[in-house]
Design a protein around this motif. Structure first.
Motif, PDB file in Angstrom:
ATOM      1  N   SER A  65      17.937  16.433  22.077  1.00  0.00           N
ATOM      2  CA  SER A  65      18.156  15.575  23.235  1.00  0.00           C
ATOM      3  C   SER A  65      18.760  16.301  24.431  1.00  0.00           C
ATOM      4  CB  SER A  65      19.059  14.403  22.848  1.00  0.00           C
ATOM      5  OG  SER A  65      20.354  14.859  22.591  1.00  0.00           O
ATOM      6  N   TYR A  66      18.730  17.609  24.449  1.00  0.00           N
ATOM      7  CA  TYR A  66      19.314  18.326  25.573  1.00  0.00           C
ATOM      8  C   TYR A  66      18.411  18.168  26.788  1.00  0.00           C
ATOM      9  CZ  TYR A  66      21.503  21.729  28.490  1.00  0.00           C
ATOM     10  OH  TYR A  66      22.133  22.327  29.527  1.00  0.00           O
ATOM     11  N   ALA A  67      18.735  17.185  27.605  1.00  0.00           N
ATOM     12  CA  ALA A  67      17.982  16.949  28.840  1.00  0.00           C
ATOM     13  C   ALA A  67      18.837  16.121  29.768  1.00  0.00           C
ATOM     14  CB  ALA A  67      16.684  16.219  28.533  1.00  0.00           C
ATOM     15  N   ASP A  68      18.885  16.485  31.000  1.00  0.00           N
ATOM     16  CA  ASP A  68      19.550  15.702  32.028  1.00  0.00           C
ATOM     17  C   ASP A  68      21.028  15.443  31.721  1.00  0.00           C
ATOM     18  OD1 ASP A  68      19.171  12.459  33.541  1.00  0.00           O
ATOM     19  OD2 ASP A  68      19.626  14.374  34.460  1.00  0.00           O
ATOM     20  N   THR A  69      21.686  16.364  31.058  1.00  0.00           N
ATOM     21  CA  THR A  69      23.081  16.136  30.699  1.00  0.00           C
ATOM     22  C   THR A  69      24.032  16.275  31.876  1.00  0.00           C
ATOM     23  OG1 THR A  69      23.250  18.429  30.026  1.00  0.00           O
ATOM     24  CG2 THR A  69      22.824  16.822  28.301  1.00  0.00           C
ATOM     25  N   LYS A  96      22.896   9.590  23.276  1.00  0.00           N
ATOM     26  CA  LYS A  96      23.713  10.796  23.237  1.00  0.00           C
ATOM     27  C   LYS A  96      24.203  11.022  21.822  1.00  0.00           C
ATOM     28  CE  LYS A  96      27.805   8.217  24.348  1.00  0.00           C
ATOM     29  NZ  LYS A  96      28.582   7.681  25.369  1.00  0.00           N
ATOM     30  N   ASN A 103      20.760  12.201  27.034  1.00  0.00           N
ATOM     31  CA  ASN A 103      19.619  12.021  27.920  1.00  0.00           C
ATOM     32  C   ASN A 103      19.600  10.551  28.344  1.00  0.00           C
ATOM     33  OD1 ASN A 103      18.361  10.535  25.864  1.00  0.00           O
ATOM     34  ND2 ASN A 103      17.221  12.308  25.132  1.00  0.00           N
ATOM     35  N   SER A 104      18.519  10.083  28.910  1.00  0.00           N
ATOM     36  CA  SER A 104      18.486   8.715  29.430  1.00  0.00           C
ATOM     37  C   SER A 104      18.425   7.654  28.333  1.00  0.00           C
ATOM     38  CB  SER A 104      17.304   8.543  30.381  1.00  0.00           C
ATOM     39  OG  SER A 104      16.097   8.782  29.685  1.00  0.00           O
TER      40      SER A 104
END
Length: 168
Positions: free
Chosen positions: A16-20, A93, A89-90
């Motif tokens: 889930s490493y995105a937009d953190t 977490k 992410n959206s």
């Protein structure tokens, strides 16, 4: 159960490493827990309030306070201080907690004071842009504790919690 939860959180963190970077700032929250004492298998249901600040996905701090209010035996109060790292992410977490707790347990035979390491892992689900629902397992306190004039014993308080937080 603990190993499955830790593995699920690790997998979630890796995927889930995105937009953190958009998930930094102050937050507050509260919830309920089910706490178990491994010394005599006593269980409590304390309410908990917490607040913290995330500088970035890898650096954050959190303070928690809680207490239970019913039964012959109760957790009079506890305070915990955590280092918190989070991957989000959206959609959701996953996070890890590492810190220290102080707890006072009131029993009919006297008060126990417990100090020790605290650690845990959790997953959160986005309810709206500012609100999250969190489920977590943590060792609330793992250390020595006892009555004022008695020998201290190794005591471990483990907890399963459901909380809601608001991000500013």
């Amino acid at each position: 159960m603990k190993k499955i939860l830790v593995a699920a959180i690790a997998l979630s963190a890796a995927t889930s490493y995105a937009d953190t970077s958009s998930f930094s700032g102050f937050y507050v929250g509260g919830g309920v827990s089910s706490v178990r004492n491994d010394l005599d298998d006593t269980k409590w249901s304390p309410a908990e309030l917490f607040g913290g600040y995330k500088l970035n996905p890898y650096v954050g701090g959190e303070v928690r306070v809680g207490a239970s209010f019913e039964g012959d035996s109760k957790i009079t109060n506890y305070e915990s201080f955590y280092y918190r790292t989070e991957s989000a992410n959206s959609v959701g977490k996953s996070y890890l907690l590492l810190g220290y707790s102080h707890a006072v347990i009131d029993t009919f035979s006297g008060d126990y004071t417990l100090n020790g390491m605290s650690y845990g892992a959790g997953v959160g689900f986005v309810i709206s842009e500012k609100f999250n629902l969190n489920l977590e397992y943590k060792v609330l306190a793992n250390g020595k504790g006892g009555k004022a004039n008695d020998k201290e014993e190794d005591i471990k308080l483990s907890s399963v919690s459901a909380t809601v937080d608001y991000r500013f």
